[in-house]
Motif scaffolding. Structure first.
Motif, mmCIF file in Angstrom:
data_model
loop_
_atom_site.group_PDB
_atom_site.id
_atom_site.type_symbol
_atom_site.label_atom_id
_atom_site.label_comp_id
_atom_site.label_asym_id
_atom_site.label_seq_id
_atom_site.Cartn_x
_atom_site.Cartn_y
_atom_site.Cartn_z
ATOM 1 N N LEU A 1 0.832 -1.206 0.000
ATOM 2 C CA LEU A 1 0.000 0.000 0.000
ATOM 3 C C LEU A 1 0.868 1.259 0.000
ATOM 4 N N SER A 2 1.946 1.242 0.764
ATOM 5 C CA SER A 2 2.794 2.439 0.823
ATOM 6 C C SER A 2 3.460 2.676 -0.524
ATOM 7 N N GLY A 3 3.816 1.593 -1.218
ATOM 8 C CA GLY A 3 4.415 1.748 -2.544
ATOM 9 C C GLY A 3 3.438 2.415 -3.496
ATOM 10 N N LEU A 4 2.170 2.011 -3.394
ATOM 11 C CA LEU A 4 1.132 2.559 -4.268
ATOM 12 C C LEU A 4 0.860 4.026 -3.937
ATOM 13 N N ILE A 5 0.653 4.294 -2.630
ATOM 14 C CA ILE A 5 0.341 5.662 -2.215
ATOM 15 C C ILE A 5 1.519 6.588 -2.506
ATOM 16 N N GLY A 6 2.715 6.062 -2.305
ATOM 17 C CA GLY A 6 3.894 6.916 -2.380
ATOM 18 C C GLY A 6 4.401 7.170 -3.785
ATOM 19 N N GLU A 7 3.798 6.520 -4.771
ATOM 20 C CA GLU A 7 4.335 6.646 -6.130
ATOM 21 C C GLU A 7 4.522 8.097 -6.584
ATOM 22 N N PRO A 8 3.513 8.978 -6.345
ATOM 23 C CA PRO A 8 3.720 10.359 -6.807
ATOM 24 C C PRO A 8 4.804 11.108 -6.029
ATOM 25 N N PHE A 9 5.190 10.589 -4.858
ATOM 26 C CA PHE A 9 6.142 11.325 -4.025
ATOM 27 C C PHE A 9 7.597 10.965 -4.319
ATOM 28 N N VAL A 10 7.796 9.911 -5.136
ATOM 29 C CA VAL A 10 9.163 9.469 -5.383
ATOM 30 C C VAL A 10 9.937 10.595 -6.067
ATOM 31 N N GLY A 11 11.085 10.926 -5.514
ATOM 32 C CA GLY A 11 11.933 11.951 -6.123
ATOM 33 C C GLY A 11 11.545 13.375 -5.759
ATOM 34 N N GLN A 12 10.472 13.538 -4.967
ATOM 35 C CA GLN A 12 10.083 14.886 -4.566
ATOM 36 C C GLN A 12 10.937 15.332 -3.372
ATOM 37 N N PRO A 13 11.213 16.636 -3.294
ATOM 38 C CA PRO A 13 11.973 17.109 -2.138
ATOM 39 C C PRO A 13 11.110 17.043 -0.887
ATOM 40 N N GLY A 14 11.687 16.643 0.203
ATOM 41 C CA GLY A 14 10.917 16.499 1.431
ATOM 42 C C GLY A 14 11.120 17.669 2.368
ATOM 43 N N LEU A 15 10.325 17.665 3.424
ATOM 44 C CA LEU A 15 10.473 18.684 4.456
ATOM 45 C C LEU A 15 11.227 18.071 5.614
ATOM 46 N N LYS A 16 12.129 18.831 6.182
ATOM 47 C CA LYS A 16 12.919 18.285 7.272
ATOM 48 C C LYS A 16 12.467 18.901 8.583
ATOM 49 N N LEU A 17 12.319 18.033 9.539
ATOM 50 C CA LEU A 17 11.966 18.460 10.876
ATOM 51 C C LEU A 17 13.115 19.316 11.418
ATOM 52 N N ALA A 18 12.772 20.490 11.958
ATOM 53 C CA ALA A 18 13.830 21.408 12.403
ATOM 54 C C ALA A 18 14.545 20.868 13.635
ATOM 55 N N ARG A 19 15.814 21.180 13.725
ATOM 56 C CA ARG A 19 16.558 20.842 14.934
ATOM 57 C C ARG A 19 16.529 22.033 15.870
ATOM 58 N N MET A 20 16.626 21.761 17.138
ATOM 59 C CA MET A 20 16.683 22.848 18.108
ATOM 60 C C MET A 20 18.038 23.525 17.995
ATOM 61 N N SER A 21 18.072 24.785 18.324
ATOM 62 C CA SER A 21 19.390 25.399 18.415
ATOM 63 C C SER A 21 19.380 26.445 19.517
ATOM 64 N N LEU A 22 20.460 26.494 20.234
ATOM 65 C CA LEU A 22 20.620 27.479 21.295
ATOM 66 C C LEU A 22 21.825 28.331 20.912
ATOM 67 N N PRO A 23 21.587 29.401 20.178
ATOM 68 C CA PRO A 23 22.715 30.167 19.630
ATOM 69 C C PRO A 23 23.655 30.667 20.728
ATOM 70 N N SER A 24 23.107 30.996 21.878
ATOM 71 C CA SER A 24 23.947 31.569 22.928
ATOM 72 C C SER A 24 25.026 30.587 23.368
ATOM 73 N N MET A 25 24.756 29.300 23.184
ATOM 74 C CA MET A 25 25.714 28.315 23.675
ATOM 75 C C MET A 25 26.944 28.189 22.782
ATOM 76 N N ASN A 26 26.790 28.593 21.523
ATOM 77 C CA ASN A 26 27.885 28.389 20.582
ATOM 78 C C ASN A 26 29.160 29.123 20.992
#
Lengths: 310, 361
Positions: A102-127
């Motif tokens: 089922l995932s192969g079928l549903i996912g067919e249009p998504f193959v090769g599409q750019p994905g969204l990445k979950l953001a990482r936390m950042s604490l700039p003050s710590m750098n």
């Protein structure tokens, strides 16, 4: 960022989906149900997560969709094994086969599409802090939110299972469904909730793969991770905290394979890619051999059907 | 309204035959709904999917070729599952069988004798059997769960094949394509005159009949059934669970290996990184649809073969993804397992007052 920190960061992202899927399955198995469909629920979570995030532009909605997909799959499993008393092993396999198709079928249009990445936390003050900003900062405070969630989930599950009445009931249902039933506990009800929790976790783990680990959709992208998660539960002897050790160990094996490939020791890449699977077999052998004598680590009613008599 | 399951005094014979038919029927109905939902004329869709592959002689030949590996693997698996031994790594055993058998043409290509093909087939079966022996021995010696170990070994086998065809076994004159040398005529299975139907089809039928005889008429078959349904009773009778694990893994593994080398010596004709469209996994569905009975497996193998071919037909006719076939296959297994409940249980539907009220309001 130093290479060492980068490797450690990759290990953490590689281990997190294993940990999330395994903690869900651990709860399911503690209630006495063996759901071998982790791989299928995970891959459905991955495609649903990617698709929803792609359509809406929000990784958060993606994550929610992956949880929903995992739960929907596990609901089918619960209906089949708990209501229709079908064979749990066969039904779990069916869930995996259906999920992969089922995932192969549903996912067919998504193959090769750019994905969204979950953001990482950042604490700039710590750098700016020496050493901490370079090493400890990114590892301890620079992860995406699901990494922290996976640890929190493990702590919560361990607490609930061993320190609360709810946990006692779950374990009672898993260890002796007849006694639990005689005490008036709804065995089917408890098991349904635990199976759904397992499904939610597997879905989330899949979503993590397609939204954080490799933000894209590839057919069969779970590549056996659901099965490794199942092995991890055995490896942990059904103890939540040991899952953390196991998941990070397996995550590290996978990543070290890539590192060795990059460094290039002349070892065929295929051998390095198959390392996690070989290590899984070895781990199962070692852990099974140790528990063979003592038995009783696994929930006593694991995989057994229950039909309430009235 | 609520549905309760009431245990039947004894297993229903009628239902054990009706259940797979019911499951196929439900799959077809689901197919109708899916076709209607995606805007394909439903009946035409069903026709293309499930009937068209049966209409021409040419497609019947293709069906036999598709069904052969499924039947061969599933016949072995049905014996294992009967004994409650869960070998789900047939895909890996198929891969290793293909590798073992291919060693002759690749490493000793000049050997031309009537025994060449026989040796290749035997090596294929040995390869599959040895690969299956790993999870079996681990289960017996250490208690490691055979479901997980046999599945993990699928990945290891596939990476091994990938390494071979890209590395040491790559055809030196193959323009760097990841494939081995193409097999010569004398290294291939004979075909029936004028068709592509190869001798593997006969082997598949022979395997099914042999295992049916084993299961129905021999002490070993009785042992398999007893240890599968009542292991305690079996151990009192002196049957050994450990030996049964090894026996069933060897049988199912060698047949999967044989199916693998037959694919290479038939339709594929060389080693490639991917040699099977998941026959080892689809065979699990075939085994259940065939009632874990080697003869039933033949019919079930043909049914699943139709779904593969129908998938290809529907792809060309309507542009439906060929992946839809795998969804149908997965659904079918679910329906079988659900319908099998009716063998042991009788559904009882009770209408309660509150439910009736809820329905009217």
């Amino acid at each position: 960022m130093s290479p060492l920190v980068q490797v450690l960061l990759t290990i953490i992202t590689a281990s997190t989906p294993l940990l999330i899927a395994a903690i869900g399955e651990l709860v399911t198995e503690r209630s006495g149900v063996l759901n071998l469909g982790v791989e299928g629920m995970m891959v459905m979570g991955a495609v649903a997560g990617f698709g929803a995030a792609y359509e809406t532009g929000s990784p958060l909605i993606g994550i929610l969709a992956s949880i929903a997909a995992g739960m929907a799959m596990s609901a089918i499993f619960a209906l089949m094994t708990l209501k229709f008393v079908s064979n749990q092993v066969a039904t779990g396999l069916a869930l995996t086969l259906l999920g992969l198709g089922l995932s192969g079928l549903i996912g067919e249009p998504f193959v090769g599409q750019p994905g969204l990445k979950l953001a990482r936390m950042s604490l700039p003050s710590m750098n700016n802090i020496p050493f901490v900003g370079q090493y400890i900062g990114p590892i301890l405070f620079g992860q995406d939110v699901l990494v922290y969630l996976s640890i929190a989930l493990t702590v919560t599950v361990s607490y609930v299972l061993f320190r609360t009445r709810t946990g006692l009931i779950i374990r009672a249902v898993g260890d002796s469904h007849n006694s639990a039933h005689a005490l008036g506990v709804s065995v089917i009800g408890v098991r349904t909730v635990c199976v759904l929790f397992g499904g939610a976790c597997s879905g989330l783990a899949g979503g993590y793969l397609s939204l954080a680990y490799t933000p894209q959709w590839i057919e069969n992208m779970t590549a056996g991770r659901g099965w490794i998660a199942l092995a991890l539960v055995v490896f942990s002897s059904w103890q939540p905290y040991r899952l953390i050790i196991g998941a990070y160990l397996f995550g590290a094996v996978g990543v070290l394979g890539y590192v060795a490939q990059a460094v290039g020791f002349g070892i065929p890449s295929q051998f390095l890619s198959s390392l996690p699977y070989i290590v899984t077999v070895l781990a199962l052998v070692i852990i099974s051999k140790r528990t063979l004598s003592s038995r009783g680590q696994s929930p006593a009613c694991l995989g057994q059907a229950f039909v309430p008599d009235r | 309204m609520r549905i309760d399951l009431i245990k039947r005094p004894e297993a229903s014979k009628v239902m054990s035959y009706a259940s797979p038919l019911l499951a196929v029927g439900l799959t077809l109905i689901t197919g109708l709904i899916i076709f209607a939902a995606i805007g394909v004329p439903p009946l035409k869709g069903l026709y293309i999917y499930f009937i068209e592959p049966l209409t021409s002689e040419w497609s019947l030949e293709k069906l036999a070729i598709k069904a052969a590996p499924l039947v061969m693997i599933a016949a072995g698996l049905s014996v294992a599952y009967r004994a409650n031994v869960w070998n789900i790594g047939a895909e890996g055993q198929l891969t290793i069988g293909a590798i073992f058998g291919s060693a002759i043409p690749i490493l000793w290509g000049s050997w031309q004798s009537p025994w060449t093909t026989v040796t290749m087939l035997v090596l294929g079966a040995i390869g599959g059997g040895l690969w299956a022996l790993i999870p079996a021995l681990l289960k017996v010696k250490t208690g490691a769960n055979e479901i997980l170990t046999s599945l993990m070994l699928v990945y290891v086998a596939q990476f091994g094949l990938d390494w071979l065809v890209r590395g040491p076994w790559r055809d030196p004159h193959g323009y760097n394509f990841p494939k081995s040398v193409t097999f010569e005529d004398w290294q291939m299975l004979p075909t029936f005159s004028g068709t592509d139907v190869h001798f593997g089809v006969v082997l598949a039928l022979l395997a099914a009949v042999a295992l049916w005889v084993l299961m129905s008429f021999t002490l070993k078959g009785f042992e398999v059934r007893v240890l599968g349904t009542a292991p305690r009773a079996g151990s009192f009778a002196g049957f050994s669970t450990s030996r049964m694990v090894i026996f069933t893994f060897l049988v199912s593994g060698s047949l999967a290996g044989l199916a693998g080398i037959c694919e290479i010596m038939g339709p594929v004709s060389e080693l490639q990184p991917v040699i099977s469209p998941g026959y080892g996994f689809t065979a699990i569905i075939v085994a259940f649809l065939g009632r874990l009975n080697p003869i039933g497996v033949v019919i079930a193998g043909l049914a699943l073969g139709v779904s593969y071919l129908g998938g290809e037909e529907a792809h060309t006719a309507f542009g439906i993804s060929d992946k839809a076939a795998r969804v149908f296959q997965g659904l079918l297994l679910f329906y079988i397992l659900a319908c099998d409940t009716l063998i042991l249980y009788r559904p009882q539907i009770t209408f309660t007052k509150s439910a009736a009220k809820g329905a009217t309001s």
